[in-house]
Design an enzyme around this catalytic site. Sequence first.
Site, PDB file in Angstrom:
ATOM      1  CB  ALA A  18      -0.898   0.034   1.301  1.00 40.21           C
ATOM      2  CB  CYS A 125      -1.627 -12.946   6.857  1.00 41.97           C
ATOM      3  SG  CYS A 125      -0.793 -12.516   5.057  1.00 41.97           S
ATOM      4  CG  ASP A 194      -4.545  -6.722   2.010  1.00 49.06           C
ATOM      5  OD1 ASP A 194      -4.878  -7.417   2.772  1.00 49.06           O
ATOM      6  OD2 ASP A 194      -3.688  -6.407   1.451  1.00 49.06           O
ATOM      7  CE  LYS A 205      -2.786 -13.166   2.257  1.00 48.81           C
ATOM      8  NZ  LYS A 205      -2.441 -13.157   0.912  1.00 48.81           N
TER       9      LYS A 205
END
Lengths: 296, 296, 296, 296, 296, 296
Positions: A18, A125, A194, A205
């Site tokens: 990002a 993750c 995200d 994720k």
Amino acid sequence: MEAAAIVKKIKTLEIQGAKNVALAGLKAINLYASGIKSNNRKGFMRELKSKSLLVAAARPTEPALRNAISFVLLRLSECKSAADAKKTLASEVRSFSKNIENMIKKIGEIGARRIPDNAVVFTHCHSNTVMEILRRAKYDGKKFEVVCTETRPLNQGLTTAKQLAKMRIPVTLIVDSAARAFIKKCDMVLIGADAITSTGDVVNKIGSSTIALIAEEQRKPLYVAAATHKIDPQTAKGFLEPIEERPGKEIVKTMKGVKVRNPAFDVVHARRISGIITELGIVPAQQVYRLVEKLI
Amino acid sequence: MEAAAIVKKIKTLEIQGAKNVALAGLKAINLYASGIKSNNRKGFMRELKSKSLLVAAARPTEPALRNAISFVLLRLSECKSAADAKKTLASEVRSFSKNIENMIKKIGEIGARRIPDNAVVFTHCHSNTVMEILRRAKYDGKKFEVVCTETRPLNQGLTTAKQLAKMRIPVTLIVDSAARAFIKKCDMVLIGADAITSTGDVVNKIGSSTIALIAEEQRKPLYVAAATHKIDPQTAKGFLEPIEERPGKEIVKTMKGVKVRNPAFDVVHARRISGIITELGIVPAQQVYRLVEKLI
Amino acid sequence: MEAAAIVKKIKTLEIQGAKNVALAGLKAINLYASGIKSNNRKGFMRELKSKSLLVAAARPTEPALRNAISFVLLRLSECKSAADAKKTLASEVRSFSKNIENMIKKIGEIGARRIPDNAVVFTHCHSNTVMEILRRAKYDGKKFEVVCTETRPLNQGLTTAKQLAKMRIPVTLIVDSAARAFIKKCDMVLIGADAITSTGDVVNKIGSSTIALIAEEQRKPLYVAAATHKIDPQTAKGFLEPIEERPGKEIVKTMKGVKVRNPAFDVVHARRISGIITELGIVPAQQVYRLVEKLI
Amino acid sequence: MEAAAIVKKIKTLEIQGAKNVALAGLKAINLYASGIKSNNRKGFMRELKSKSLLVAAARPTEPALRNAISFVLLRLSECKSAADAKKTLASEVRSFSKNIENMIKKIGEIGARRIPDNAVVFTHCHSNTVMEILRRAKYDGKKFEVVCTETRPLNQGLTTAKQLAKMRIPVTLIVDSAARAFIKKCDMVLIGADAITSTGDVVNKIGSSTIALIAEEQRKPLYVAAATHKIDPQTAKGFLEPIEERPGKEIVKTMKGVKVRNPAFDVVHARRISGIITELGIVPAQQVYRLVEKLI
Amino acid sequence: MEAAAIVKKIKTLEIQGAKNVALAGLKAINLYASGIKSNNRKGFMRELKSKSLLVAAARPTEPALRNAISFVLLRLSECKSAADAKKTLASEVRSFSKNIENMIKKIGEIGARRIPDNAVVFTHCHSNTVMEILRRAKYDGKKFEVVCTETRPLNQGLTTAKQLAKMRIPVTLIVDSAARAFIKKCDMVLIGADAITSTGDVVNKIGSSTIALIAEEQRKPLYVAAATHKIDPQTAKGFLEPIEERPGKEIVKTMKGVKVRNPAFDVVHARRISGIITELGIVPAQQVYRLVEKLI
Amino acid sequence: MEAAAIVKKIKTLEIQGAKNVALAGLKAINLYASGIKSNNRKGFMRELKSKSLLVAAARPTEPALRNAISFVLLRLSECKSAADAKKTLASEVRSFSKNIENMIKKIGEIGARRIPDNAVVFTHCHSNTVMEILRRAKYDGKKFEVVCTETRPLNQGLTTAKQLAKMRIPVTLIVDSAARAFIKKCDMVLIGADAITSTGDVVNKIGSSTIALIAEEQRKPLYVAAATHKIDPQTAKGFLEPIEERPGKEIVKTMKGVKVRNPAFDVVHARRISGIITELGIVPAQQVYRLVEKLI
């Protein structure tokens, strides 16, 4: 490097993450800006906005890119001349990277306070923002341990485990399927994001939505750590956050007659989130969107 | 092979699988029986029972073994003499394997009827009983497809996928973490069982309890396919079904400072099960135990 | 009337209602029996069973028919001769109708005790068994009122309302959509059943599953009133209870470009049922099946 | 003491506790029996049954009394003569007390196995059956601690705490309102029962239904420890288990203008119970009723 | 027409529909304004506000009316003179109708993006805002079908079905009771709103709360489409949104001894709403109120 | 009294209650201010802020104190000179007490509208804000009754009951354990708050979280009545609201071998709250925090 070359790299996923994508996008816009001939403020802004749309379109699934651009354009709107706007733009690009780091540092500070002493923290993750919170909590003298999943198919959980081990934070690694057995005994769940939608749902994720379901079943607080540039204003306009589907071979080599499906993300419902830890404070998921409404 | 050698093989896990272990146990008891000198019925039975306890103790976590022994002893109780008992025992052992196959075949027949045409069936790990239902449904002309998880760490899901592909049943393979995304779109979940408790809870491969939680959340019927010899009478007496913890290296090679945990099973709550498909019919989980109460 | 003529009437829906169909089926079997020539017990029974299968097949969705036949055949199995079997059969057919009435009367007695004084009872559609409970409660001096839905598309609720008004039981009629508003203020929900599966799920008039969902949400006890001949043994063998889809014109006259769908029943999950009121007592839904296992 | 005097003591609550009331009732019946003149078996039994009804009616809310009587009458039904019945009755009464103790001892053995090492067990009020399980677990060498509520208004929890302290089992006392805070951190909840209905619902001390709700919310197993004589067959016939309302002054001295309400029991729903620990094993609540169906 | 005549028509329900009522109210205020003599700004505003209260009181259950008035008064507060205020008011009234249409058009655009290709959309009753979303989605080239209820007692669902058929959008009509059977197979639920409270609860046609309950049970997203003028600021001040009860004869002609109840609306809880689609974007129900706080 | 003396009294709990502590804190700051020598605005403010931090630190668990100080400092920021600031401060302190009373009066007005006629209102412990709502509802002519718990261990519920009886509002007192039995039959639950977090969770007297769980289970609206000064901005920065643990002897005199635990508060989850009644209106719990964001 030219603006167009940067845009291409964003498009081809050569630039990832990002923060990196947002920074590259701003750089491209800055380069475009320096090439704009018009000395007239209005004309300059018109051209700049058209270039900005072009840059934003290079990665339509990255809210941080769109948000960075919107934020900078908002700043320029207060400039009195084309020259002033160019200068402001250049300065914004220079300070952008530092600003993001400050945001993540701030989240680390705030989030670390939510980790109780002797806690078991469950994560999934690999998220830099989550890592910063854990790092900071350790630095603040908190005693706690972490359970993390391997996170198939790309095993980012191993990176999480390694980095925690390096920081001397006790860490336990498990298969993704064992999440429920370990969430039962943990004190809180902490994941990254995200993207965040206008209704407070969090895209993260694959496996995150299951972990959120288990956290709800087991009555464990679930915190999402994310800077506000992860919020996607497009979702307020009705667009659905796209879910990337990645190649099956990440999971298994070709097996005759067997189809392999590999979606990379899923969606955590707002009502399953105890709070979103942003650089502006911990807020309910239903609230986080209003934090950036000026960008929309 | 001698009885003691068989018992040792059961102990050392050289013999595996509910059916194989139960069959080996009966063979061992048969061998022991042929060595019993007493012609007196009471004396013979006393000695046989003591040997049976010894065999049952070789794998305390295998209800099928204990149940097979209980069942045979029950049959012998109707015998009038030691000779008669010996003969009956030998004949039971001979027919045992076929009986199990008949049970599984019967479950296949019953279970296949529960698979609606054009259904998407979700499964986890590898179960011979589940495979028999799917095989039979295909044989009955049903059109359906299957989604199966890879089932980390030992990837038994790949075996499931391969065998289904061989039977020309359309099959999709996913990572364990993607279960929720695919259960959302399936019509039913179908799993096997390693053991069933007196309260109808089902012990099965790690991840099963999460799949059951998702099935409940998504209102999809969850069926467990299991012959009644999987029911563990010990649980009625208060004993908890033990959960095996396997070596961490099945998941990942040693990582410095990282602990690896690898429980092999978890427990599906009775209330999350739509029905248990046994050779005696489809019954609610709360009911299945009564099917074998004569063995207890 | 000949046996074949009766079977035809069952097939063409000329004969309707669980009790009437079962009675007609037994009569047909009795007629077939009187035509069997074999004096030999075994031969007689073989032929009778084949005729019975034929009769049962005339309405595959009516468990009461199958159950009545199974029950009578079970009785005959104790007969010593063909003549004895014929006599027993004739007598069973004669007493069948009275037996059903006794069952329903018994349910009325038991169920009436569950209606608390000053209760508001919510019901749906029209069920003779439910009506008997309400009639009996009134007869026992209970003060209570009933709320009933109109039950689109055939408005059987109006029959319920009329009959209750005639019995001078206070009754309120509402549209089906208003169920939640009124269940909120009622004390219990009481419905009938068209069929009960081996896992305790209840098939009843469309809308019942929604009413059960609301009762669960609003924490109101939901009782199902049904004689045990509504239990369908076929479901234990894996068969799904078929759901009848009726013509769209029951809902609305043809509208150009508009498809009309009209399923007649839906399924109430066992876990949403507080108890099934049978002639053998009030039992949990998961238990009712065992009441008739001898028939299976 | 005469039979009638005993019956009066049962009626006036001079005799209390499930076991004591049942024993007294049997003694009364035995005394009545010795006064029956008829030597004829049928006549004797007719008279005995009528006396039994009278005794059972002395405490209509005590299932253990009714069950004890039913059980003994069932035994007598196998007697060949009045004399034989008298003898059997006398012997049953003699052995009754010991039988109950054996049942509770058996429950202790079974239940103790369900207490994991290092467990925190949450309990409410005071139950001899629960105390026996805890005593036995301690005796078996289990290490665990207990949290118990004070159980207003009569503070039976203080008795529980004192007795546990005497057994050197670590015990923590809390107010009833703090139950949720402590159930969160316990491993299992264990309570007794005053009565069990035909649908597996458990009547127990006020507050139990809230504790069961919390246990469900917090996903903690809830076990009920109760001998099968607590099951009330009357509930199968539709009768509701009556809930005793006790005097308000148990809570607070009269306050002008303030009404005080003091119900003594509430009802734990079957589906919130992980298992009922009986002398016949641990079974699902939906199943327990079938254990005594021969008495009904 | 005079102002007073318009107010009367609003009162007597001669003018209906949120938009029409609001427009008529503004017209009445405009007429009143033109009659105000005072040239002084303060005096003019005082008199106008008193007239506005009078108009708002004509339909106390219509938030759109109150909101339209509040909005216009807010605009006038910036006017410098009585003349300026009169002119602004006239212009606002002229543009009001167009503004509403623009709002609904905007909602159509935003909402259409939430309809996935090949989706099945479930709706209830008839809402112009919902129709605009469906129309726009069709116009945007989306392929989807709609299931709608007949919506007893006034059958507005038939209007929905007819209009969709006219637009060549595939549509299926069902009875209200069949909602659960069809929501199970749909992809999203989309309904309108009559009013929205300060806590995000939505008042809509009777049956909506049940549909929301089913959508929650079946994990289907439920969107409410409503312009922000449906939000009722009175609810923030504690007032409950009144629920209209309509005549029973809409359901059935008089039946002797049968009471008929006919509430027209029910309330969808905020937490069951996935998002409210407004002209300002899609927001969580808990958030929508803040969109208009300046009006309060 | 000197500033330091007041601060000490705050520290030692001599001054208690949100309002009293806040008022005393402001008085201390005012006294400190009058002692500041600097005539320079900047210098004065610097010194005043440092003193304010000192006062705020005297009771770190009281959000009302911190909020009062923040609010006043915000007001001073608009002052042009040190003298002006001093005057404003003095005036703010004078009006503070009245402001709080006005807030509570306003909440009374708003909340009273939410009490339906003939309602049964359930409450817990003793809250002045709740009492004001009930008083006002009575004053407005509403007919309703109240059920309140005794609220062990300090029995504040008796105060609530007495005060209600004095106001001639019908009131019923129960033990805390009976809450579920009475919430079942009430129309709404109404409690106060000790503090509200940034995610809308409410800290209140021990037992409140259980009452909220029951209200959710029984689908009864749960309102929290609290002025916005109960919102704790520290929680937005990650700090957890501390839960006071009080001495065990409040529950029971020392019992040998028995540990006594006595936490004073627990936390009601935002999603279980139907609305928070503040002086600014009724808002969802997720929203309340934004009401004071200017203070943060």
